[in-house]
Design a protein around this motif. Sequence first.
Motif, short mmCIF file in Angstrom:
data_model
loop_
_atom_site.label_atom_id
_atom_site.label_comp_id
_atom_site.label_asym_id
_atom_site.label_seq_id
_atom_site.Cartn_x
_atom_site.Cartn_y
_atom_site.Cartn_z
N UNK A 60 0.80 -1.21 0.00
CA UNK A 60 0.00 0.00 0.00
C UNK A 60 0.84 1.27 0.00
N UNK A 61 2.16 1.14 0.06
CA UNK A 61 3.04 2.30 0.01
C UNK A 61 3.70 2.34 -1.36
N UNK A 62 3.74 3.53 -1.94
CA UNK A 62 4.29 3.71 -3.28
C UNK A 62 5.74 3.26 -3.33
N UNK A 98 -7.24 14.87 -0.19
CA UNK A 98 -7.23 15.12 1.26
C UNK A 98 -6.68 13.93 2.04
N UNK A 99 -6.62 12.76 1.43
CA UNK A 99 -6.09 11.57 2.10
C UNK A 99 -4.57 11.44 1.94
N UNK A 100 -3.97 12.28 1.10
CA UNK A 100 -2.53 12.15 0.85
C UNK A 100 -1.71 12.37 2.12
N UNK A 101 -2.14 13.27 2.98
CA UNK A 101 -1.41 13.49 4.23
C UNK A 101 -1.32 12.23 5.06
N UNK A 105 2.04 9.90 5.74
CA UNK A 105 2.32 10.30 7.12
C UNK A 105 3.77 10.09 7.49
N UNK A 106 4.20 10.72 8.58
CA UNK A 106 5.61 10.68 8.95
C UNK A 106 6.12 9.27 9.26
N UNK A 107 5.23 8.36 9.56
CA UNK A 107 5.64 6.97 9.81
C UNK A 107 5.63 6.12 8.55
N UNK A 108 5.20 6.70 7.44
CA UNK A 108 5.10 5.98 6.18
C UNK A 108 6.39 6.09 5.38
N UNK A 112 8.28 11.29 2.11
CA UNK A 112 9.07 12.29 1.40
C UNK A 112 8.86 12.30 -0.12
N UNK A 113 7.96 11.46 -0.61
CA UNK A 113 7.82 11.43 -2.07
C UNK A 113 6.68 12.32 -2.54
N UNK A 114 6.75 12.71 -3.79
CA UNK A 114 5.73 13.50 -4.44
C UNK A 114 4.92 12.55 -5.31
#
Length: 174
Positions: A60-62, A98-101, A105-108, A112-114
Amino acid sequence: MISESHPLHRLFRGLTESTFMMELGVGDPSLVGYVSNLLAAFVPSQPIGQVRDKQGRPLFEVLKMVAEAESAADLERRGECYRHVGDFTLFWTGVYPEALGKLRGEQSPDCLINYQQQGKRSYYLASTLSARTDDRPVLRRLSDQFELCAFGLSQVRKEWEKLETEIGDKPLWA
């Protein structure tokens, strides 16, 4: 995936065609078709975890999806992973920005990616690797016009939300 004859799929196709043509001036049937198919695939949410790691766990993480693509020995698998990264980032950037934050999140690993840059890059790479040569042009256009397509998806969302309001705030796919 929702079949093309399903009313929800037809609704997304109609909203996407109308929005992209009337508001964005985009009348490209293959691009509009791809984006409406993306909505029909992602809204029910099952395909969001389509890319899996070597142990079969959904990613689920890019950054993890990209790592899976880059480690794939099979070029077709690599291309499909990149296509999914493009689809994933386009969906979230366009439909639910709005879900991008929370997603980043800082634990994800994605903190740092765009998403736009990664989506553009992933669609470009998918366009060079796709086993289906007829998919390559639309994947390249998705790379080149990522921001426009994301904006178009945000407009499609506004249209379906208007419909939901008219029918009593019940989600269209419930």
